[in-house]
Design an enzyme around this catalytic site. Structure first.
Site, mmCIF file in Angstrom:
data_model
loop_
_atom_site.group_PDB
_atom_site.id
_atom_site.type_symbol
_atom_site.label_atom_id
_atom_site.label_comp_id
_atom_site.label_asym_id
_atom_site.label_seq_id
_atom_site.Cartn_x
_atom_site.Cartn_y
_atom_site.Cartn_z
ATOM 1 N N GLY A 239 0.760 -1.242 0.000
ATOM 2 C CA GLY A 239 0.000 0.000 0.000
ATOM 3 C C GLY A 239 0.787 1.285 0.000
ATOM 4 O O GLY A 239 0.209 2.357 -0.213
ATOM 5 N N GLU A 273 3.796 -6.937 1.703
ATOM 6 C CA GLU A 273 3.426 -7.185 0.311
ATOM 7 C C GLU A 273 3.511 -5.916 -0.538
ATOM 8 O O GLU A 273 2.526 -5.523 -1.151
ATOM 9 C CB GLU A 273 1.990 -7.713 0.261
ATOM 10 C CG GLU A 273 1.726 -8.914 1.140
ATOM 11 C CD GLU A 273 0.261 -9.308 1.215
ATOM 12 O OE1 GLU A 273 -0.022 -10.511 1.309
ATOM 13 O OE2 GLU A 273 -0.605 -8.408 1.188
ATOM 14 N N TYR A 316 -8.945 5.248 -13.301
ATOM 15 C CA TYR A 316 -8.871 5.930 -11.997
ATOM 16 C C TYR A 316 -8.627 7.428 -12.122
ATOM 17 O O TYR A 316 -8.293 8.071 -11.122
ATOM 18 C CB TYR A 316 -7.704 5.380 -11.159
ATOM 19 C CG TYR A 316 -7.558 3.890 -11.073
ATOM 20 C CD1 TYR A 316 -8.544 3.095 -10.479
ATOM 21 C CD2 TYR A 316 -6.407 3.261 -11.526
ATOM 22 C CE1 TYR A 316 -8.375 1.719 -10.376
ATOM 23 C CE2 TYR A 316 -6.238 1.889 -11.419
ATOM 24 C CZ TYR A 316 -7.230 1.129 -10.844
ATOM 25 O OH TYR A 316 -7.051 -0.222 -10.733
ATOM 26 N N CYS A 343 -11.367 3.141 -29.976
ATOM 27 C CA CYS A 343 -12.660 3.766 -30.254
ATOM 28 C C CYS A 343 -13.467 3.979 -28.979
ATOM 29 O O CYS A 343 -14.498 3.340 -28.763
ATOM 30 C CB CYS A 343 -13.430 2.902 -31.233
ATOM 31 S SG CYS A 343 -12.546 2.804 -32.775
ATOM 32 N N GLU A 344 -12.980 4.793 -28.122
ATOM 33 C CA GLU A 344 -13.664 5.146 -26.871
ATOM 34 C C GLU A 344 -13.233 6.557 -26.503
ATOM 35 O O GLU A 344 -12.033 6.867 -26.565
ATOM 36 C CB GLU A 344 -13.190 4.260 -25.700
ATOM 37 C CG GLU A 344 -13.397 2.801 -25.859
ATOM 38 C CD GLU A 344 -14.443 2.240 -24.909
ATOM 39 O OE1 GLU A 344 -15.043 3.007 -24.127
ATOM 40 O OE2 GLU A 344 -14.653 1.028 -24.972
ATOM 41 N N TYR A 372 0.995 -2.005 -12.170
ATOM 42 C CA TYR A 372 -0.417 -1.974 -12.593
ATOM 43 C C TYR A 372 -0.542 -1.343 -13.980
ATOM 44 O O TYR A 372 -1.468 -0.583 -14.252
ATOM 45 C CB TYR A 372 -1.275 -1.225 -11.567
ATOM 46 C CG TYR A 372 -1.105 -1.776 -10.175
ATOM 47 C CD1 TYR A 372 -1.561 -3.049 -9.866
ATOM 48 C CD2 TYR A 372 -0.448 -1.059 -9.180
ATOM 49 C CE1 TYR A 372 -1.384 -3.590 -8.601
ATOM 50 C CE2 TYR A 372 -0.255 -1.595 -7.908
ATOM 51 C CZ TYR A 372 -0.726 -2.853 -7.627
ATOM 52 O OH TYR A 372 -0.544 -3.392 -6.380
HETATM 53 N N1 LLP Z 1 -1.512 -6.913 -0.815
HETATM 54 C C1 LLP Z 1 -2.807 -7.019 -1.170
HETATM 55 C C2 LLP Z 1 -3.660 -7.962 -0.461
HETATM 56 C C3 LLP Z 1 -3.310 -6.208 -2.206
HETATM 57 O O1 LLP Z 1 -4.593 -6.308 -2.545
HETATM 58 C C4 LLP Z 1 -2.459 -5.298 -2.862
HETATM 59 C C5 LLP Z 1 -2.947 -4.458 -3.953
HETATM 60 C C6 LLP Z 1 -1.119 -5.243 -2.474
HETATM 61 C C7 LLP Z 1 -0.679 -6.063 -1.432
HETATM 62 C C8 LLP Z 1 -0.115 -4.331 -3.110
HETATM 63 O O2 LLP Z 1 -0.411 -3.004 -2.894
HETATM 64 P P1 LLP Z 1 0.639 -1.880 -3.325
HETATM 65 O O3 LLP Z 1 1.853 -2.027 -2.456
HETATM 66 O O4 LLP Z 1 0.975 -2.085 -4.757
HETATM 67 O O5 LLP Z 1 -0.080 -0.634 -3.093
HETATM 68 N N2 LLP Z 1 -4.723 -1.383 -10.031
HETATM 69 C C9 LLP Z 1 -4.618 -0.375 -9.014
HETATM 70 C C10 LLP Z 1 -4.026 -0.902 -7.729
HETATM 71 C C11 LLP Z 1 -4.765 -2.080 -7.162
HETATM 72 C C12 LLP Z 1 -4.133 -2.615 -5.910
HETATM 73 C C13 LLP Z 1 -4.731 -3.910 -5.528
HETATM 74 N N3 LLP Z 1 -4.152 -4.536 -4.386
HETATM 75 C C14 LLP Z 1 -3.818 0.803 -9.558
HETATM 76 O O6 LLP Z 1 -3.456 0.768 -10.716
HETATM 77 O O7 LLP Z 1 -3.593 1.764 -8.858
#
Ligand code: LLP
Length: 420
Positions: A239, A273, A316, A343-344, A372
Site C-alpha cells: 500500500g 506485500e 482511476y 474507439c472510446e 499496474y
Molecule cells: N496486498 C494485497 C492484499 C493487495 O490487494 C495489494 C494491492 C497489495 C498487497 C499491493 O499493494 P501496493 O503495495 O501495490 O499498493 N490497479 C490499481 C491498484 C490495485 C491494488 C490492488 N491490491 C492501480 O493501478 O492503482
C-alpha cells in the site's frame, strides 16, 4: 529515486537512450530499469532490517517472469491472488515458502495447487473460504497454513477503487467477526492458524492509516494470544504510495520508523506485500505521436499507445507524467489531450495537460508505468500487447516480445458448422 533521466536533453533509461530502444524495438513498449527495481526492493528490505521479515512482492503490480526472477534473486517472495500468479511465481523461481495467497474468491483448484506447492500461507478472506480450504486440505491428507485477513475499518484516504480496509469493502473479515472466525479456524482439523493479515489499500501517502490499522491488529494479536491462539506471522500487506506527480508519500524508512515499535510488540515474523513502491517508478511506457489534431476547441496528441496498454488514466483518472524523449530547451508549451487510437472517448493517457509542444513523430515517455500497467493491459480493439524490455546498465533485454496478429487469435476456434 529512479533511473530515467536526461543526458544532453535525451531521456535515458540507465545508460541507454530511449530513442535507441524505440529504433530497435518500435513503439509502444514498456521499458523497465533493473537498477530501479533493485534499489526499491533494497530500500524496503533495509528499512525493516530490525524486524524478522519476508518481502512478498505483490506481483499483481508487475508479473513478468524476468522481473519476478530478479525479485527472487534479491530475496523476495510473492503475494499472489490467483493460480496463474502462482504458476508465474514458481516458474520464475520464487521459493514457495515465501508465497502468500490473498483474494476473496480462491477456487478449489487454486487452493489445491497452492497447498501442493507448499506456499507459506493463505490470507483467508471469509468463513466460507476457511471451510473450503479445510475441505481441500483434508482431501489432500494435510493441514493448510492460514492467516485471517482482518478488515480494520480504516480509511486509507486513497482512491475508492483501491481502498480495501473499510467496512463496505469486499475484503477481509470485519473486526466484529474476526475473533469468532479465528475460533472456528482453530477448531478445524485441517487448518493451522499461523497469521493475521491486514492490507488497507494502495497508493497511501500518509503513515497514519498504517499506524491506526496496525494498532488495532496488535490488540487483536494480543487477544488471540490470551485465548490460546498464538500468532506467528503478521502480514502487513502493501500500500505504500509513490510520486506520480506532486504527492510526497513517506519513504519506506519513514514508514518503518513509525510502525516498527508496533511490529516488535507483536513478536511476530513480519510479512509485507509491497507492489507499487517497488515497481511503479521502475518502468515507463514509450510511445510515439502518430498525429496532431486540432479541432478548434482542443488539441489532441494522438499516440500509438492506448487505454488497452495503460488503463490507469481511464479507470482511476490517474495522473502519469508525460515527458518528451528528446527535450528542446525553452520549448513553448501548449495544452493537449494525449489520446490513443481506441474507439472510446475514455481512451486517454492525459487530459488538458500543459506540456512542451509536441509534433507528429515525437517520442513520449509515460512515466511511473512499472506497476499496474502492463499487468492490466488487454487486447481490446484487437491490439497486440506491447513488448516489455528490461534495461540493465548499457544493455537491454526483451523480456516479453511484442504480440503478433497470430497471437491475437491463439486459442480461438471456428466450429465445424461455420466452416462452409
Ligand atoms: N496486498 C494485497 C492484499 C493487495 O490487494 C495489494 C494491492 C497489495 C498487497 C499491493 O499493494 P501496493 O503495495 O501495490 O499498493 N490497479 C490499481 C491498484 C490495485 C491494488 C490492488 N491490491 C492501480 O493501478 O492503482
Amino acid at each position: 529515486m529512479h533511473h530515467f533521466h536526461y543526458r544532453n536533453d535525451s531521456l535515458f533509461c540507465e545508460d541507454i537512450p530511449l530513442e535507441q530502444i524505440a529504433k530497435e524495438q518500435g513503439t509502444p513498449s514498456y521499458i523497465y530499469s533493473h537498477a530501479t527495481f533493485t534499489r526499491h526492493f533494497q530500500a524496503v528490505d533495509q528499512a525493516f532490517a530490525s524486524v524478522p521479515h519476508i518481502i512478498a512482492f505483490a506481483m499483481k503490480a508487475n508479473s513478468n517472469i524476468a522481473i519476478l526472477r530478479l525479485m527472487a534473486s534479491l530475496g523476495s517472495g510473492a503475494d499472489i491472488v490467483s493460480g496463474g500468479e502462482l504458476f508465474r511465481a514458481l516458474k520464475a523461481g520464487i521459493p514457495p515458502n515465501k508465497i502468500v495467497f490473498a483474494g476473496v474468491g480462491k477456487d478449489h483448484n487454486e487452493i489445491k495447487y497452492a497447498i501442493e506447492s507448499g506456499i507459506l500461507f493463505f490470507n483467508v478472506e471469509s468463513g466460507a473460504e476457511l471451510q473450503a480450504i479445510n475441505h481441500v486440505a483434508g482431501e489432500l491428507g494435510t493441514q493448510a497454513r492460514v492467516a485471517l485477513r482482518v478488515n480494520p475499518n480504516i480509511d486509507p484516504q486513497t482512491h475508492p477503487y483501491i481502498s480495501t480496509g473499510m467496512k463496505k469493502s469486499k475484503f477481509g473479515i470485519g473486526a466484529d467477526q474476526v475473533l469468532g472466525e479465528f475460533d472456528q479456524a482453530a477448531a478445524l482439523p485441517n487448518i493451522q492458524v499461523v497469521g493475521v493479515h491486514a492490507h488497507i489499500g494502495s497508493q497511501l501517502t500518509k503513515v497514519s492509516p498504517f499506524v491506526d490499522s496496525l494498532t488495532k491488529v496488535l490488540g487483536l494479536i494480543q487477544t488471540l494470544k490470551s485465548k490460546g491462539i498464538p500468532i506467528q506471522y503478521l502480514n502487513i500487506g502493501g500500500g505504500l504510495g509513490i510520486t506520480y506527480s506532486d504527492e510526497t508519500p513517506p519513504q519506506p524508512q519513514e514508514l518503518a520508523d513509525a510502525i516498527t515499535p508496533i511490529l516488535k510488540e507483536t513478536e511476530c515474523e513480519i510479512v509485507m506485500e509491497p507492489g507499487r513502491v517497488i515497481a511503479g517508478n521502475a518502468g515507463i511506457l514509450l510511445t510515439r505521436v502518430i498525429y496532431i489534431k486540432d479541432n478548434g476547441t482542443k488539441k489532441f496528441a494522438i499516440v500509438d499507445a492506448a487505454m488497452n496498454d495503460l488503463i490507469r488514466p481511464s479507470l482511476y483518472q490517474a495522473h502519469h507524467d508525460i515527458l518528451p524523449v528528446n527535450q528542446v530547451p525553452n520549448a513553448p508549451e501548449d495544452v493537449f489531450d494525449v489520446v490513443g487510437p481506441i474507439c472510446e472517448s475514455g481512451d486517454f493517457l492525459a487530459q488538458n495537460r500543459t506540456m512542451p509542444v509536441v509534433k507528429e513523430g515525437d517520442l513520449l515517455a509515460v512515466m511511473s508505468a512499472g506497476a499496474y500497467a502492463f499487468t492490466m493491459a488487454s487486447n481490446y480493439n484487437s491490439r497486440p500487447k506491447v513488448p516489455e524490455i528490461l534495461v540493465k546498465g548499457g544493455e537491454s533485454f526483451v523480456i516479453r516480445r511484442r504480440e503478433s496478429y497470430d497471437d491475437l487469435i491463439r486459442g480461438e476456434h471456428i466450429p465445424e458448422f461455420l466452416r462452409t
